[in-house]
Design an enzyme around this catalytic site. Structure first.
Site, PDB file in Angstrom:
ATOM      1  N   ALA A  11      50.084  37.809  33.045  1.00 25.43           N
ATOM      2  CA  ALA A  11      50.362  38.010  31.621  1.00 25.43           C
ATOM      3  C   ALA A  11      50.230  36.697  30.861  1.00 25.43           C
ATOM      4  O   ALA A  11      49.562  36.625  29.818  1.00 25.43           O
ATOM      5  CB  ALA A  11      51.761  38.602  31.444  1.00 25.43           C
ATOM      6  N   ARG A  21      40.777  31.017  23.025  1.00 23.45           N
ATOM      7  CA  ARG A  21      39.398  31.407  22.663  1.00 23.45           C
ATOM      8  C   ARG A  21      39.298  31.755  21.180  1.00 23.45           C
ATOM      9  O   ARG A  21      38.305  31.462  20.522  1.00 23.45           O
ATOM     10  CB  ARG A  21      38.945  32.614  23.495  1.00 23.45           C
ATOM     11  CG  ARG A  21      38.262  32.216  24.797  1.00 23.45           C
ATOM     12  CD  ARG A  21      37.380  33.331  25.348  1.00 23.45           C
ATOM     13  NE  ARG A  21      38.122  34.541  25.610  1.00 23.45           N
ATOM     14  CZ  ARG A  21      38.804  34.779  26.727  1.00 23.45           C
ATOM     15  NH1 ARG A  21      38.861  33.874  27.675  1.00 23.45           N
ATOM     16  NH2 ARG A  21      39.448  35.917  26.889  1.00 23.45           N
ATOM     17  N   SER A  38      47.688  31.513  37.578  1.00 24.01           N
ATOM     18  CA  SER A  38      46.659  32.551  37.736  1.00 24.01           C
ATOM     19  C   SER A  38      46.516  33.020  39.183  1.00 24.01           C
ATOM     20  O   SER A  38      45.419  33.227  39.681  1.00 24.01           O
ATOM     21  CB  SER A  38      45.309  31.999  37.262  1.00 24.01           C
ATOM     22  OG  SER A  38      44.842  32.742  36.199  1.00 24.01           O
ATOM     23  N   CYS A  42      48.520  40.469  44.312  1.00 23.37           N
ATOM     24  CA  CYS A  42      48.023  41.732  44.892  1.00 23.37           C
ATOM     25  C   CYS A  42      47.228  41.488  46.180  1.00 23.37           C
ATOM     26  O   CYS A  42      47.092  42.388  47.008  1.00 23.37           O
ATOM     27  CB  CYS A  42      47.138  42.457  43.886  1.00 23.37           C
ATOM     28  SG  CYS A  42      47.856  42.520  42.249  1.00 23.37           S
ATOM     29  N   VAL A  79      61.648  26.733  32.918  1.00 23.87           N
ATOM     30  CA  VAL A  79      62.356  26.841  31.636  1.00 23.87           C
ATOM     31  C   VAL A  79      63.753  27.377  31.930  1.00 23.87           C
ATOM     32  O   VAL A  79      63.913  28.433  32.543  1.00 23.87           O
ATOM     33  CB  VAL A  79      61.585  27.737  30.653  1.00 23.87           C
ATOM     34  CG1 VAL A  79      62.401  27.958  29.387  1.00 23.87           C
ATOM     35  CG2 VAL A  79      60.241  27.089  30.316  1.00 23.87           C
ATOM     36  N   ALA A 300      49.862  44.723  37.792  1.00 27.20           N
ATOM     37  CA  ALA A 300      48.933  43.687  37.324  1.00 27.20           C
ATOM     38  C   ALA A 300      48.054  44.197  36.188  1.00 27.20           C
ATOM     39  O   ALA A 300      47.687  43.438  35.285  1.00 27.20           O
ATOM     40  CB  ALA A 300      48.063  43.226  38.487  1.00 27.20           C
ATOM     41  N   ASN A 304      47.905  42.151  32.644  1.00 26.12           N
ATOM     42  CA  ASN A 304      46.677  41.555  32.101  1.00 26.12           C
ATOM     43  C   ASN A 304      46.368  42.067  30.701  1.00 26.12           C
ATOM     44  O   ASN A 304      46.023  41.300  29.808  1.00 26.12           O
ATOM     45  CB  ASN A 304      45.499  41.846  33.031  1.00 26.12           C
ATOM     46  CG  ASN A 304      45.443  40.862  34.183  1.00 26.12           C
ATOM     47  OD1 ASN A 304      45.042  39.726  34.012  1.00 26.12           O
ATOM     48  ND2 ASN A 304      45.894  41.279  35.354  1.00 26.12           N
ATOM     49  N   TYR A 425      26.846  64.469  40.335  1.00 25.01           N
ATOM     50  CA  TYR A 425      26.642  65.110  41.633  1.00 25.01           C
ATOM     51  C   TYR A 425      25.417  64.530  42.322  1.00 25.01           C
ATOM     52  O   TYR A 425      24.338  64.429  41.722  1.00 25.01           O
ATOM     53  CB  TYR A 425      26.449  66.630  41.484  1.00 25.01           C
ATOM     54  CG  TYR A 425      25.808  67.228  42.738  1.00 25.01           C
ATOM     55  CD1 TYR A 425      26.468  67.165  43.960  1.00 25.01           C
ATOM     56  CD2 TYR A 425      24.529  67.800  42.700  1.00 25.01           C
ATOM     57  CE1 TYR A 425      25.879  67.653  45.124  1.00 25.01           C
ATOM     58  CE2 TYR A 425      23.929  68.300  43.844  1.00 25.01           C
ATOM     59  CZ  TYR A 425      24.603  68.222  45.064  1.00 25.01           C
ATOM     60  OH  TYR A 425      24.032  68.693  46.203  1.00 25.01           O
TER      61      TYR A 425
HETATM   62  C1  LIG Z   1      52.451  41.891  47.426  1.00 25.13           C
HETATM   63  C2  LIG Z   1      52.108  42.408  46.049  1.00 25.13           C
HETATM   64  C3  LIG Z   1      51.071  43.290  45.892  1.00 25.13           C
HETATM   65  C4  LIG Z   1      50.757  43.791  44.628  1.00 25.13           C
HETATM   66  N1  LIG Z   1      49.717  44.660  44.494  1.00 25.13           N
HETATM   67  C5  LIG Z   1      49.389  45.146  43.275  1.00 25.13           C
HETATM   68  C6  LIG Z   1      48.296  46.024  43.103  1.00 25.13           C
HETATM   69  O1  LIG Z   1      47.594  46.369  44.069  1.00 25.13           O
HETATM   70  N2  LIG Z   1      48.028  46.483  41.844  1.00 25.13           N
HETATM   71  C7  LIG Z   1      48.774  46.108  40.754  1.00 25.13           C
HETATM   72  O2  LIG Z   1      48.474  46.553  39.637  1.00 25.13           O
HETATM   73  N3  LIG Z   1      49.817  45.250  40.895  1.00 25.13           N
HETATM   74  C8  LIG Z   1      50.149  44.765  42.112  1.00 25.13           C
HETATM   75  N4  LIG Z   1      51.189  43.879  42.245  1.00 25.13           N
HETATM   76  C9  LIG Z   1      51.959  43.508  41.057  1.00 25.13           C
HETATM   77  C10 LIG Z   1      51.314  42.333  40.317  1.00 25.13           C
HETATM   78  O3  LIG Z   1      51.193  41.244  41.189  1.00 25.13           O
HETATM   79  C11 LIG Z   1      52.194  41.975  39.138  1.00 25.13           C
HETATM   80  O4  LIG Z   1      52.297  43.110  38.316  1.00 25.13           O
HETATM   81  C12 LIG Z   1      51.632  40.823  38.328  1.00 25.13           C
HETATM   82  O5  LIG Z   1      51.561  39.657  39.092  1.00 25.13           O
HETATM   83  C13 LIG Z   1      52.541  40.563  37.124  1.00 25.13           C
HETATM   84  O6  LIG Z   1      52.101  39.445  36.455  1.00 25.13           O
HETATM   85  P1  LIG Z   1      53.090  38.624  35.534  1.00 25.13           P
HETATM   86  O7  LIG Z   1      52.294  37.535  34.922  1.00 25.13           O
HETATM   87  O8  LIG Z   1      53.856  39.523  34.644  1.00 25.13           O
HETATM   88  O9  LIG Z   1      54.207  38.051  36.513  1.00 25.13           O
HETATM   89  P2  LIG Z   1      54.132  37.142  37.882  1.00 25.13           P
HETATM   90  O10 LIG Z   1      52.845  37.363  38.526  1.00 25.13           O
HETATM   91  O11 LIG Z   1      55.393  37.448  38.566  1.00 25.13           O
HETATM   92  O12 LIG Z   1      54.164  35.678  37.285  1.00 25.13           O
HETATM   93  C14 LIG Z   1      55.261  35.154  36.602  1.00 25.13           C
HETATM   94  C15 LIG Z   1      55.296  33.649  36.817  1.00 25.13           C
HETATM   95  O13 LIG Z   1      56.354  33.120  36.016  1.00 25.13           O
HETATM   96  C16 LIG Z   1      56.944  32.040  36.726  1.00 25.13           C
HETATM   97  N5  LIG Z   1      58.320  31.862  36.214  1.00 25.13           N
HETATM   98  C17 LIG Z   1      59.364  32.715  36.351  1.00 25.13           C
HETATM   99  N6  LIG Z   1      60.444  32.226  35.711  1.00 25.13           N
HETATM  100  C18 LIG Z   1      60.074  31.039  35.158  1.00 25.13           C
HETATM  101  C19 LIG Z   1      60.746  30.065  34.378  1.00 25.13           C
HETATM  102  N7  LIG Z   1      62.010  30.223  33.996  1.00 25.13           N
HETATM  103  N8  LIG Z   1      60.069  28.964  34.021  1.00 25.13           N
HETATM  104  C20 LIG Z   1      58.753  28.800  34.373  1.00 25.13           C
HETATM  105  N9  LIG Z   1      58.069  29.692  35.101  1.00 25.13           N
HETATM  106  C21 LIG Z   1      58.726  30.802  35.486  1.00 25.13           C
HETATM  107  C22 LIG Z   1      56.912  32.471  38.165  1.00 25.13           C
HETATM  108  O14 LIG Z   1      56.942  31.338  39.020  1.00 25.13           O
HETATM  109  C23 LIG Z   1      55.598  33.242  38.257  1.00 25.13           C
HETATM  110  O15 LIG Z   1      54.569  32.447  38.763  1.00 25.13           O
HETATM  111  C24 LIG Z   1      51.519  43.372  43.497  1.00 25.13           C
HETATM  112  C25 LIG Z   1      52.565  42.471  43.673  1.00 25.13           C
HETATM  113  C26 LIG Z   1      52.874  41.984  44.926  1.00 25.13           C
HETATM  114  C27 LIG Z   1      54.001  41.008  45.080  1.00 25.13           C
END
Ligand SMILES: Cc1cc2nc3c(=O)[nH]c(=O)nc-3n(C[C@H](O)[C@H](O)[C@H](O)COP(=O)(O)OP(=O)(O)OC[C@H]3O[C@@H](n4cnc5c(N)ncnc54)[C@H](O)[C@@H]3O)c2cc1C
Length: 444
Positions: A11, A21, A38, A42, A79, A300, A304, A425
């Site tokens: 996100a 951009r 980044s 998954c 943070v 994910a 995104n 098909y």
């Molecule tokens: C094993 C696994 C498999 C998955 N498979 C799928 C799949 O097949 N399909 C799918 O759609 N989704 C899947 N997901 C879910 C997907 O990974 C998440 O939905 C996605 O990563 C969410 O992105 P995000 O940016 O919201 O959060 P995250 O990816 O959790 O990133 C958040 C980031 O914020 C950072 N952060 C947190 N608190 C703070 C703070 N206070 N200060 C600074 N940084 C901080 C963390 O360190 C982290 O890096 C899977 C997840 C896992 C764990």
């Protein structure tokens, strides 16, 4: 204009890249707790299961690449607090331990979610893992690759638990899965579909314990066993996959609106209840197009898309995310399965008047090699026949057909329209009446 983004994964970095951009002059600062940005979690089950070797392949774009585009990224910075009145934050460097303040015009919370670890006894023993971060994956894989660790216990039969089961079988482990509920994936798939998945994992030798609760672990330094409400079992490695919780604890004093589980309530623009504070991804809600309410579905895909919407809005656009269908898919050994819209369980909970059909048909023609069964379940409005949800499972051709269903539900198609939808098909891919056409026609 200074924009701060907290959290640098799906996100957060989608927002940062999009905002930069559109508005090259905007000052964009990202604070990320870990070493990487980044990073695609998954891929973790497939990395751990040795489907590929280099963990860096899970990084979509490096910190340096973001820096080249003018985005300032501070990794190893957490943070600690947000002060919405003064538009400031408190940041801690995890390298030096020093704390400092920073100021924003607009801010985005993209802090994701963390693995929930229930209060198990002895949960700090060595070789007990969760699977969320890159570090989790690297540490678990190091152990997994050692042949002396043979017996793996997975706790939790949701998406991550099921993917870990496959990973462990792939590297030749003996796998035991504990699921407190009566079946796997109970929140996302209906019983007819999970029964097929269960048959598959049992056939492949998984020791499945449903309706059995893990209470703790035994061992001196390393874990040696798992204790449940029904017995004790050996374990060399344990993976806990019992769900996730939004990382929003540092915001509780701000008065920001959250769901009970801590998810930040946002609107279709990604705005929270506080002015100039946006959020998206696993730390936030998302609007459900069929339920017509804010829900928590951490995926994910949504992270995104909503991340990009927030990126546009941070630099003054007025973009809107229409909503989720909760579309999701999973590979369960030789099966693929997907779901979209409402499950029957959800339709029932909403008190809707609905019908369902479940058909078993074939993925393609019989004379071309590879014909296998495919099961389709439709949930549709009893009166209007508008499709509300669908689930498909089979060895081949299931998941991409769920994408067709997602488009059908998005456009409020009826079962009758699905029955006549002009689908492709050719013998290797389908039959003249595709299984989706047939499902639509059966569901009259
Ligand atoms: C094993 C696994 C498999 C998955 N498979 C799928 C799949 O097949 N399909 C799918 O759609 N989704 C899947 N997901 C879910 C997907 O990974 C998440 O939905 C996605 O990563 C969410 O992105 P995000 O940016 O919201 O959060 P995250 O990816 O959790 O990133 C958040 C980031 O914020 C950072 N952060 C947190 N608190 C703070 C703070 N206070 N200060 C600074 N940084 C901080 C963390 O360190 C982290 O890096 C899977 C997840 C896992 C764990």
């Amino acid at each position: 204009m200074k924009i701060i983004i907290i959290g640098g994964v799906a996100a957060g970095m989608s927002a940062a890249a999009k905002a930069k951009r559109i508005h090259a002059d905007a000052e964009i600062v990202v604070y990320e707790m870990t070493e990487e940005v980044s990073f695609g979690a998954c891929g973790l089950p497939y990395f751990v299961g040795n489907f590929f070797e280099n963990p860096n392949q899970m990084i979509a774009r490096t910190k340096e690449q973001f820096a080249d585009s003018g985005i300032i990224v501070h990794t190893k910075h957490q943070v600690m607090a947000l002060h919405p009145q003064s538009k400031t934050i408190r940041v801690k460097s995890l390298k030096t331990g020093l704390e400092f303040g920073d100021q924003y015009d607009k801010i985005m919370i993209a802090t994701g979610a963390s693995a929930v670890i229930p209060p198990f006894d002895n949960k700090d023993l060595v070789n007990i893992f969760t699977l969320k971060s890159m570090q989790d994956g690297v540490a678990l894989k190091e152990k997994v690759m050692k042949p002396e660790y043979k017996q793996v216990v997975v706790i939790g039969g949701g998406y991550i638990g099921m993917e870990v089961v496959e990973a462990m079988l792939h590297v030749g482990k003996e796998v035991r899965l504990f699921q407190a509920d009566s079946r796997v994936l109970p929140e996302t798939f209906d019983e007819e579909i999970t029964d097929i998945m269960t048959d598959e994992i049992l056939r492949k030798g998984v020791l499945l314990h449903t309706k059995e609760r893990v209470q703790g672990f035994v061992g001196e330094i390393e874990v040696e066993g798992v204790i449940t409400d029904q017995g004790q079992y050996p374990a060399d490695l344990v993976v806990i996959a019992t769900g996730v919780r939004p990382n929003t604890g540092f915001l509780t004093d701000t008065g920001i609106t959250m769901l009970e589980n801590g998810a930040l309530v946002i609107n279709g623009h990604g705005e929270t209840s506080l002015p100039d504070v946006y959020a998206a991804g696993d730390c936030a809600t998302v609007y459900h197009l069929v339920k017509k309410q804010e829900v928590y579905i951490p995926l994910a895909t949504t992270a995104n898309k909503l991340g990009r919407i927030v990126g546009e809005n941070l630099v003054g656009l007025n973009s809107h995310f229409p909503g989720t269908l909760g579309s999701a898919c999973i590979k369960v050994l030789d099966l693929e399965a997907g779901r979209t819209g409402l499950s029957e369980k959800e339709a029932k909970e909403l008190g809707l008047s609905y019908n369902t059909i479940l058909i078993r048909d074939k993925n393609q023609t019989h004379y071309y090699p590879g014909q296998v069964d495919i099961h389709v379940k439709l949930i549709y409005d009893a009166e209007t026949k508008v499709i509300l949800g669908g689930q498909i499972v089979g060895e081949q051709g299931a998941v991409l057909r769920v994408d067709v269903l997602a488009a059908a539900i998005y456009n409020k198609l009826t079962t009758e329209e699905l029955g006549m939808l002009d689908l492709c098909y050719s013998p290797p891919f389908s039959r003249t009446w595709d299984v989706l056409n047939i499902a639509g026609n059966v569901a009259e």
